[in-house]
Design a protein around this motif. Structure first.
Motif, PDB file in Angstrom:
ATOM      1  N   SER A 175      -7.051  -0.897  -4.215  1.00 43.44           N
ATOM      2  CA  SER A 175      -8.096  -1.451  -5.087  1.00 43.44           C
ATOM      3  C   SER A 175      -8.268  -2.947  -4.820  1.00 43.44           C
ATOM      4  CB  SER A 175      -7.732  -1.219  -6.555  1.00 43.44           C
ATOM      5  OG  SER A 175      -7.647   0.159  -6.845  1.00 43.44           O
ATOM      6  N   GLN A 176      -7.157  -3.668  -4.718  1.00 50.58           N
ATOM      7  CA  GLN A 176      -7.222  -5.096  -4.434  1.00 50.58           C
ATOM      8  C   GLN A 176      -7.732  -5.351  -3.019  1.00 50.58           C
ATOM      9  OE1 GLN A 176      -3.311  -6.712  -5.269  1.00 50.58           O
ATOM     10  NE2 GLN A 176      -3.195  -5.651  -7.241  1.00 50.58           N
ATOM     11  N   ASP A 195       2.469   1.396  -3.660  1.00 47.97           N
ATOM     12  CA  ASP A 195       1.521   1.701  -4.742  1.00 47.97           C
ATOM     13  C   ASP A 195       0.113   1.746  -4.160  1.00 47.97           C
ATOM     14  OD1 ASP A 195       0.096   2.023  -7.051  1.00 47.97           O
ATOM     15  OD2 ASP A 195       0.849   0.229  -8.060  1.00 47.97           O
ATOM     16  N   VAL A 202      -2.812   3.091  -5.003  1.00 46.18           N
ATOM     17  CA  VAL A 202      -3.990   2.894  -5.848  1.00 46.18           C
ATOM     18  C   VAL A 202      -4.198   1.412  -6.152  1.00 46.18           C
ATOM     19  CG1 VAL A 202      -5.014   3.366  -8.098  1.00 46.18           C
ATOM     20  CG2 VAL A 202      -3.881   5.208  -6.832  1.00 46.18           C
ATOM     21  N   SER A 203      -3.145   0.747  -6.604  1.00 47.72           N
ATOM     22  CA  SER A 203      -3.269  -0.671  -6.951  1.00 47.72           C
ATOM     23  C   SER A 203      -3.561  -1.527  -5.723  1.00 47.72           C
ATOM     24  CB  SER A 203      -1.985  -1.150  -7.632  1.00 47.72           C
ATOM     25  OG  SER A 203      -2.046  -2.540  -7.893  1.00 47.72           O
ATOM     26  N   SER A 204      -2.824  -1.284  -4.640  1.00 45.26           N
ATOM     27  CA  SER A 204      -2.981  -2.108  -3.439  1.00 45.26           C
ATOM     28  C   SER A 204      -4.345  -1.905  -2.786  1.00 45.26           C
ATOM     29  CB  SER A 204      -1.869  -1.790  -2.441  1.00 45.26           C
ATOM     30  OG  SER A 204      -1.999  -2.573  -1.273  1.00 45.26           O
ATOM     31  N   THR A 261       0.822  -1.207   0.000  1.00 45.62           N
ATOM     32  CA  THR A 261       0.000   0.000   0.000  1.00 45.62           C
ATOM     33  C   THR A 261       0.854   1.253   0.000  1.00 45.62           C
ATOM     34  OG1 THR A 261      -1.762  -1.167   1.187  1.00 45.62           O
ATOM     35  CG2 THR A 261      -1.825   1.228   1.226  1.00 45.62           C
TER      36      THR A 261
END
Length: 262
Positions: free
Chosen positions: A65-66, A59, A61-63, A56
């Motif tokens: 989101s998942q 990244d 945004v990616s983390s 997190t």
């Protein structure tokens, strides 16, 4: 010879389709699984978030989101396993007994009686309300939470995906359980946000998540030069920690307490 007449007045009955809302803390489903999983659930949430913390920070945004998908699944399992849906909650009777009243003009903590144990119901009967509540959570909760975050200082022209994901996690932690157990009643939501509903696991978790995210703002402007200070890592962390603390406190030491402004 005189006659006397008796006039009888009757009060209009309340509409049958508009039952009075119960202002009492919810009771977990009376099953061994519910009584066990309610303690496992916060441990799972914090463990998974801790495991994803480094990702997190690297990244967000990616983390996030998942992680939102995982949180949605865990919250749904918790709701179906442990909580009575709106339909079951409205069918339960209030416990008898008077609550203590508050005197004076200031607010005061009073304690409300809990609802009687809810019926178990079938698992399938709880899956549909959980699915519906999960689908309603983003459209109902994301706009006000995102607007509130921006009003409280979140970047307006940059980092909008970060703010949206912060609001999504707040919605899953705070709004989803309230929707599942209390529905979309405006009166209920005013009671929760106005600290007028008795505290239980659901209300405690919702208030804890919001308060935790607000306190999570503190490390952001400090000149510590740490990667984890980047927005919105500390706010999301505060939301998860606050949710767990509020849920546990709401189910134990603070259960049934409410602020009265009488």
């Amino acid at each position: 010879m005189s006659t006397s007449s008796t006039t009888t007045t009757t009060k209009p009955a309340l509409p049958q389709d508009s039952p009075q809302p119960t202002n009492t803390p919810i009771t977990l489903l009376n099953t061994p699984l519910a009584q066990t999983y309610t303690h496992i659930h916060p441990i799972l949430l914090l463990s998974i978030y801790t495991a994803r913390f480094s990702a997190t920070v690297a990244d967000p945004v990616s983390s996030l989101s998942q992680l939102a998908v995982v949180t949605a699944v865990l919250q749904s399992v918790y709701a179906v396993t442990c909580l009575p849906p709106t339909s079951e909650g409205s069918a339960t009777k209030n416990a008898e007994g008077a609550s203590s009243a508050s005197n004076g003009s200031g607010g005061k903590w009073t304690k409300k009686p809990a609802r009687t144990a809810t019926r178990k119901g079938s698992l399938g009967a709880r899956i549909w309300p959980a699915t519906l509540s999960l689908l309603l959570t983003p459209p109902l909760a994301l706009p006000p939470l995102t607007a509130l975050a921006i009003l409280l200082g979140a970047p307006l022209t940059t980092h909008f995906p970060h703010t949206l994901l912060l609001s999504l996690h707040l919605a899953l932690l705070s709004a989803f359980p309230v929707l599942y157990t209390h529905g979309v009643s405006a009166r209920t939501w005013r009671g929760v946000l106005g600290l007028m509903r008795p505290v239980d696991e659901v209300v405690g978790g919702a208030l804890g998540a919001l308060l935790g995210a607000w306190l999570g703002c503190v490390p952001v402007p400090l000149d510590w030069d740490r990667d984890w200070q980047a927005y919105p890592v500390t706010l999301v962390t505060g939301a998860y920690v606050g949710y767990v603390v509020g849920k546990v406190a709401g189910g134990t030491v603070m259960r049934g307490w409410v602020v009265s402004f009488d």
